[in-house]
Enzyme design. Structure first.
Site: not given
Length: 995
Positions: A340, A626
């Site tokens: 991430d 994201g």
């Protein structure tokens, strides 16, 4: 009065130390299996619930009190390896198949099962303690008896819970009331989506207006919740893991079993299948059962516990926790690392880096000039000009000063930041808020970008000191308070990529429309200029997140006209969003470009060297985030995930099969190129060209996937495992990373600002990303090499004695008579050689500093060379050679009695094993020496009690000593010579470094 209240369920993962997922929706217990129904919840009255709901309990245990023993036994005997030894032991109850005493087979099996049960019990107890800690967290519950304390596990559907500041939300909850006067609350949703920034939430209007919280119990109210939906906010599952190393060992075990069957058949065939040959086959299967080592599994399990303990005790990676003690060797064979971004590679702390006005730019080293301009704007009257300076120079200076002031003022106004004040022990909250105490002020906002901008304006002299829903207050360097009325706010959305605000200066009544946004949308809004595109590109290449700031002055008439049209649009029933956007866009024309701002998300400590280590080790790193494409690309460059020498292919947005086909063809023509792709385009490619896309992506040195949903992260890992067959490692720190972490072969959670959900769901937990380098290069590498050496040596130990049995049976007319019986066969693997063999878990070929300095050593492990069919075959040949030499030597040198064969061969076997351990060790540890000497001492001491099997008088004679010495030298000396020659003429990579 009715309010529509949305529910946002929190994912509560139920996790075990396994890698097999099953289960259903988290509401299945309360709704019935696949029978999803809406629910009605009465406020403060749990007894009125319509149906029974599950308790608010976190349970990560695999077993309960009743299923523990059956479950452990089932999980052990479902494998062929353990089932085989159970059948062997049970066969001894048949009189015709019995070869010796029952304890010969049942004691080793019982020992293995006992150790396994103890290990599982320890894991279950640890898991229970962790769950109990979470379930025992205390919260305040509002009831008719007042405020009472309640454990998290005792919270029921319908309870009214008071959540204090900095306290985690314990369950799915609805915001009813806050102590803030303006009715607003800032919270973090990191348990839902991994976002650590503060988000503004407003309570239900009718409950917020109540005088006190206790009045919530006096009103008759309930909440109706729709049936559960499957989305990214719902998650539940269990895990079952079998590591790759265990599968490889299991495969070798099956090969050994095949050899066992073949040897047994050959023995019977050489007897020409005479008599009751089928019973003879069974007897030989039992006789050569040592070919499949019963102690292999328990040695590996104990070794993994040691490896896990070493990881936890490593002072250079403090705070590291091993939650799955069954897979530490997996860390030594990672080919793909998926990480991430926010909170993992970066600190999620934005820092202001650059202010660009077109003709002049200010960096971190020139912020004092900006501060000077702002100070002069509020201290020097516009008509006071130094007489000694030329008018032209003064005009230029005034222009720059005013432009800087206008830019800073705009940045201080166009945002959604709210300053709050806290007590600091000297000044209470009310007094601090009244006097705008700097030491008590905290900024809260939905984005860390906005906080960093407001903090920067404070550092240069213009401070945001107050804000509510209708006004804002700024403090100048001179201490003057500037009051602004907030007329309209246009929030930031991912579609518009901009936000705006209309304010009125209370000192002069001027109305100004300020706007900031991404350069791609602001370029068409601001007035024509020749520097915006170029400078935005320059700042982006430096890894900065760029915002364009503009303004537009409005007359009272212009604003009144806009407000009337805006209100009319918001009242529309049809196409409301489109009409509202159209009215706002009528203002967004020919705006004055004020400045560009560049902020940077601070990288975690030592991210760049860690990524370089992983890259040099042959591990490909993919970043799944994201965030938007520009931000992800900037971070990848800044972290050196994408090196300066690598080209970048940004995958164009595709929505159809034809577009995906064309873009894939364009990508195919590029070589050694990093890929940047959005989640939407990825979904289209995987839908139509899954194989082609994964083939191309796997060839890339780095991949960045932006706007990536949690389900997509897990899907990418699944495809990598299926397409490449390589091991994957996932690293994350937020709740949105849980699915990715649990899908990977090794999941690593980073304990950070986004909570501990990822950490608790992972196999390994670290406090910083930089610890990943040592976790893989040192502990992963050592664990895999040690496990490989340990497993092969245990197999060698069993094959040696099985070879001796085969030679013995063949010499004595293929008789199915055991060479060693009773305590000899048990003591061989459990006492005399166990400690030296197990001490291999302490062995290492290079120091940890060398392993970190030369990560290229890790590449050798990716091919599985330490445990391969080649190394397995080498150890088989060594076992056959040594077993044959020992047995034939004993047969040739014994004099008269059979017990002399047993004494000579068994003693030579023990000494050979001890010497082979010494031959295998790369770096001696004092415990290894103790293990060798202790094992030898145990054997010598036990000879006194083995008079049933060994002639005690014979072993004290010189004849015994020279025979044992000769056989041992012949069995071991050639191997020592071969090892010396190999290290002399074809040394392995690690030996070159150690020398």
């Amino acid at each position: 009065m009715t309010d529509n209240i949305p529910l946002q369920p929190v994912r509560r993962p139920k996790r075990n130390n396994s890698k097999h997922r099953h289960g259903c929706c988290p509401w299945s217990k309360c709704c019935g299996m696949c029978d999803f129904r809406p629910r009605t919840v009465w406020l403060g009255h749990p007894e009125k619930r319509e149906q029974r709901y599950p308790r608010n309990v976190i349970n990560n245990q695999k077993y309960n009190f009743f299923t523990f023993l059956p479950g452990v036994l089932f999980n052990q005997f479902k494998y062929f390896f353990n089932l085989y030894f159970l059948l062997l032991a049970c066969s001894q109850f048949v009189e015709e198949l019995r070869l010796g005493d029952l304890y010969t087979y049942w004691v080793p099996l019982g020992l293995v099962l006992t150790i396994t049960i103890i290990r599982e019990a320890v894991d279950e107890i640890r898991c229970y303690i962790r769950d109990k800690e979470v379930n025992s967290q205390i919260y305040s519950k509002l009831s008719t008896r007042g405020t009472t304390k309640i454990k998290s596990s005792n919270i029921q559907v319908g309870d009214l819970i008071i959540v204090e500041k900095n306290q985690r939300v314990p369950a799915d909850m609805i915001f009813l009331r806050t102590s803030e006067r303006n009715g607003s609350c800032f919270l973090r949703t990191d348990q839902l989506d991994g976002e650590t920034d503060w988000k503004l939430r407003l309570p239900v209007a009718c409950t917020q207006r109540l005088p006190t919280a206790a009045d919530l119990l006096q009103i008759r109210s309930y909440v109706y919740a729709e049936e559960p939906n499957i989305d990214i906010h719902n998650f539940i599952g269990t895990f079952t893991r079998v590591g790759l190393f265990d599968l490889e060992v299991n495969c070798l075990t099956k090969i050994l079993f095949g050899a066992l069957v073949v040897v047994s058949l050959v023995m019977v065939a050489l007897q020409h299948f005479a008599g009751r040959w089928y019973l003879q086959i069974l007897r030989f299967l039992l006789l050569f059962s040592n070919i499949v080592p019963i102690s292999l599994r328990v040695n590996l399990d104990m070794g993994k516990m040691v490896f896990s303990w070493m990881i936890k005790k490593d002072s250079k990676i403090p705070g590291t926790v091993v939650r799955a003690s069954t897979i530490p060797e997996q860390l030594g064979r990672i080919s793909y690392l998926l990480t991430d971004k926010t909170g993992t590679l970066t600190q999620n702390e934005m820092v202001f880096r650059r202010l660009h006005l077109g003709t002049v730019a200010y960096g971190m080293d020139s912020m004092d000039e900006v501060q000077s301009h702002v100070f002069s704007a509020y201290t020097q009257p516009t008509h006071d000009l130094p007489a000694s300076r030329t008018p032209a120079a003064t005009k230029v200076r005034k222009t720059i000063s005013s432009r800087v002031h206008e830019a800073v003022k705009a940045i201080a106004l166009v945002h959604n930041v709210t300053p709050t004040y806290e007590s600091n022990g000297v000044t209470d909250q009310a007094e601090a808020e009244q006097h705008y105490e700097d030491t008590c002020r905290v900024y809260q906002a939905a984005s860390p970008d906005e906080v960093s901008l407001v903090q920067w304006t404070e550092s240069v002299g213009l401070t945001l000191v107050g804000r509510d829903q209708s006004s804002m207050q700024l403090r100048t360097p001179t201490g003057q308070i500037l009051n602004f009325s907030i007329l309209q706010i246009f929030p930031f959305t991912y579609e518009s990529k901009r936000m705006g605000i209309i304010v009125r200066d209370e000192s002069n009544g001027e109305i100004t429309f300020y706007m900031k946004g991404a350069d791609v949308v602001m370029a068409g809004i601001v007035q024509y200029n020749d520097w915006l595109e170029e400078e935005c590109g320059n700042m982006a290449r430096e890894g900065l997140r760029v915002l364009v700031v503009s303004k537009k002055s409005l007359t009272e008439e212009q604003y009144q006209d806009f407000e009337a049209r805006y209100v009319q649009a918001k009242l529309s029933v049809h196409d409301r969003s489109l009409k509202v956007a159209t009215v706002i866009e009528s203002l967004e024309m020919e705006m004055e470009l004020l400045c560009l701002t560049g902020v940077e998300d601070q990288l975690q400590a030592d991210v760049r060297p860690t990524l370089e280590i992983l890259r040099n080790a042959g591990i490909k790193v993919w970043m799944l985030t994201g965030d938007k494409l520009e931000t992800a690309t900037c971070t990848a460059k800044n972290a050196h995930l994408i090196t300066r020498s690598q080209d970048i292919h940004i995958f164009r947005p595709v929505t159809t099969r034809g577009e995906a086909h064309l873009e894939l063809n364009a990508f195919r023509r590029k070589h050694d190129c990093a890929l940047v792709i959005s989640g939407d385009s990825l979904e289209v490619c995987l839908k139509y060209y899954e194989y082609e896309f994964m083939e191309l992506a796997c060839q890339c040195p780095a991949v960045v996937c932006c706007r990536c949903a949690p389900t997509q992260k897990a899907q990418i890992i699944r495809l990598l495992q299926e397409r490449t067959g390589k091991l994957t490692c996932a690293v994350g720190d937020g709740g949105n990373d849980v699915s990715m972490i649990q899908e990977a072969d090794c999941g690593v959670g980073v304990e950070g600002k986004e909570g501990k959900q990822a950490s608790l769901a992972a196999d390994f937990s670290v406090t910083q990303f930089k610890h990943l380098g040592r976790l893989l290069m040192v502990h992963g590498r050592n664990s895999y090499k040690r496990s490989a050496a340990l497993s092969q040596f245990v197999i060698h130990r069993s094959l040696c004695i099985s070879t001796m049995q085969a030679v013995f049976s063949s010499v004595f007319y293929f008789a199915s008579v055991p060479l060693y019986q009773g305590f000899l066969i048990i003591g061989y693997s459990s006492i005399y050689t166990m400690f030296p063999v197990f001490s291999l878990v302490l062995d290492k070929d290079v120091k940890s500093e060398v392993a970190m300095l030369y990560p290229e050593l890790y590449k050798d492990l990716l091919k599985g060379r330490p445990l391969s069919f080649k190394t397995f075959l080498i150890w088989v040949l060594i076992s056959i050679y040594q077993g044959s030499i020992i047995m034939y030597g004993a047969l040739l040198l014994f004099e008269s009695e059979f017990v002399h064969i047993v004494a000579i061969s068994f003693t030579s076997l023990i000494l050979t094993e001890l010497l082979m351990v010494a031959l295998t060790i790369q770096t001696w540890h004092w415990l290894m020496m103790v293990a060798e000497l202790l094992s030898l001492a145990c054997y010598v001491a036990s000879l006194v009690f083995l008079h049933d099997f060994i002639d005690v008088y014979f072993i004290t004679t010189p004849s015994f000593l020279w025979k044992v010495t000769s056989i041992t030298l012949v069995s071991c000396l050639p191997l020592y010579i071969l090892k010396y020659l190999r290290r002399r003429f074809s040394p392995p990579n690690y030996s070159k470094l150690t020398s």
